[in-house]
Design an enzyme around this catalytic site. Structure first.
Site, PDB file in Angstrom:
ATOM      1  N   ASP A  39      29.986  -3.048  -9.901  1.00  0.00           N
ATOM      2  CA  ASP A  39      28.695  -3.323 -10.518  1.00  0.00           C
ATOM      3  C   ASP A  39      28.536  -4.846 -10.522  1.00  0.00           C
ATOM      4  O   ASP A  39      29.479  -5.583 -10.208  1.00  0.00           O
ATOM      5  CB  ASP A  39      28.697  -2.755 -11.940  1.00  0.00           C
ATOM      6  CG  ASP A  39      27.426  -3.089 -12.696  1.00  0.00           C
ATOM      7  OD1 ASP A  39      26.330  -2.901 -12.139  1.00  0.00           O
ATOM      8  OD2 ASP A  39      27.538  -3.569 -13.846  1.00  0.00           O
TER       9      ASP A  39
ATOM     10  N   ASP B 136      25.730  -6.898 -12.917  1.00  0.00           N
ATOM     11  CA  ASP B 136      25.281  -7.457 -14.191  1.00  0.00           C
ATOM     12  C   ASP B 136      26.266  -7.162 -15.312  1.00  0.00           C
ATOM     13  O   ASP B 136      26.611  -6.008 -15.567  1.00  0.00           O
ATOM     14  CB  ASP B 136      23.898  -6.899 -14.559  1.00  0.00           C
ATOM     15  CG  ASP B 136      22.813  -7.464 -13.668  1.00  0.00           C
ATOM     16  OD1 ASP B 136      22.605  -8.684 -13.706  1.00  0.00           O
ATOM     17  OD2 ASP B 136      22.186  -6.687 -12.926  1.00  0.00           O
TER      18      ASP B 136
END
Length: 302
Positions: free
Chosen positions: A16, A18
């Site tokens: 991922d 963020d």
């Protein structure tokens, strides 16, 4: 259930972005709270923010507007939010341990390169670990956040970057559903060297900070490292086993075809930070930094 311990070595790490690679979560909060203050609304609590993390923009906006009761239409909120994000996202920094982790995983290509030379041992000490990006951020925001982090993100080859507006992900199939991680693995398998066996889901390690993201990884049949924002960890205090199993119910009926894991089944772990990552625990052997001076390593890095 007795936790599983006989996992194969990790051959692919799926990330991922963020709140996991980049410190953007506080920037998101800063922008949204500025808009809420303009209209006399209270700051967004982590109980709401937790529901927004990791989800596609359309879905997170729907959740936010239902809670905030802002006296403006969604389109105006999106414009005001986008203006603030354009100003602030370029200042996003890498989180602790991220640079070393990505560099170390990138260095594992040494095992692949040395096998092509006359230096190849009968049985190499390690293997290459492939990496891919799987972020719900759409293309515009991805470039905003990474425009000053070109070197950091250069380790993610373009074909192995899956963004939130990737047309290969059907509408409504974002996290916590598994599609983005299944696709990220597909991009790796489609770009392997000739003769290399396809990577299986069990050989993948997903890195996530959000609860929907953990669930997406578990539903994809992959191992998961959960490294959340400290405030998110507080929000889920006492429910960590559910989070790690992907059993917080984020996917609802849409996830019936791809079941999550089981409580304490050994497939997921919590880490407070990505610093001093336990490579050996996942069967990863990182070559020493000296290998970067090998001629064939310089050639592949050029």
């Amino acid at each position: 259930m007795a936790p599983k311990t006989d996992f194969p070595p990790v051959r692919a790490c799926l990330f991922d972005m963020d709140g996991l690679l980049l410190d953007t979560e506080d920037i998101y909060s800063q922008c949204i709270n500025a808009i809420l203050a303009r209209y006399g609304r209270p700051k967004m609590p982590w109980s709401i923010k937790a529901k927004l993390q990791g989800r596609p923009m359309i879905e997170s906006n729907k959740i936010f507007m239902a809670w905030s009761q802002l006296p403006i239409p969604l389109e105006q909120f999106q414009k005001e939010n986008a203006d603030l994000q354009v100003e602030n996202f370029p200042h996003a920094k890498a989180l602790a341990g991220v640079e070393e982790l990505l560099q170390s995983l990138g260095r594992t290509r040494y095992w692949e390169e040395v096998a092509k030379t006359d230096k190849a041992p009968e049985k190499p000490a390690g293997h290459r670990v492939h990496i891919a990006l799987a972020t719900s951020s759409q293309t515009v925001n991805f470039h905003l956040k990474t425009q000053n982090q070109g070197e950091l993100f250069s380790v993610f080859e373009a074909p192995r970057r899956v963004l939130g507006d990737d047309p290969r992900i059907a509408p409504g199939r974002g996290k916590p559903l598994p599609d983005i991680y299944t696709l990220a693995l597909k991009t790796i398998n489609e770009t392997l060297a000739p003769g290399e066996a396809p990577v299986t889901p069990e050989e993948c390690l997903v890195f996530e900070d959000s609860v929907p993201g953990v669930e997406a990884g578990r539903r994809a049949g992959m191992r998961v490292v959960w490294c959340p924002h400290p405030e998110l960890k507080v929000e889920y205090a006492g429910r960590e086993p559910e989070v790690l199993a992907g059993k917080t119910g984020e996917a609802g009926e849409a996830g019936d075809a791809t079941p999550p894991g089981e409580i304490e089944d050994g497939w997921s772990e919590y880490l407070p930070t990505l610093e001093s990552f336990p490579y050996a625990h996942y069967g990863i052997v990182v070559p020493p930094t000296e290998v970067d001076n090998e001629p064939f390593m310089k050639a592949t890095a050029a």
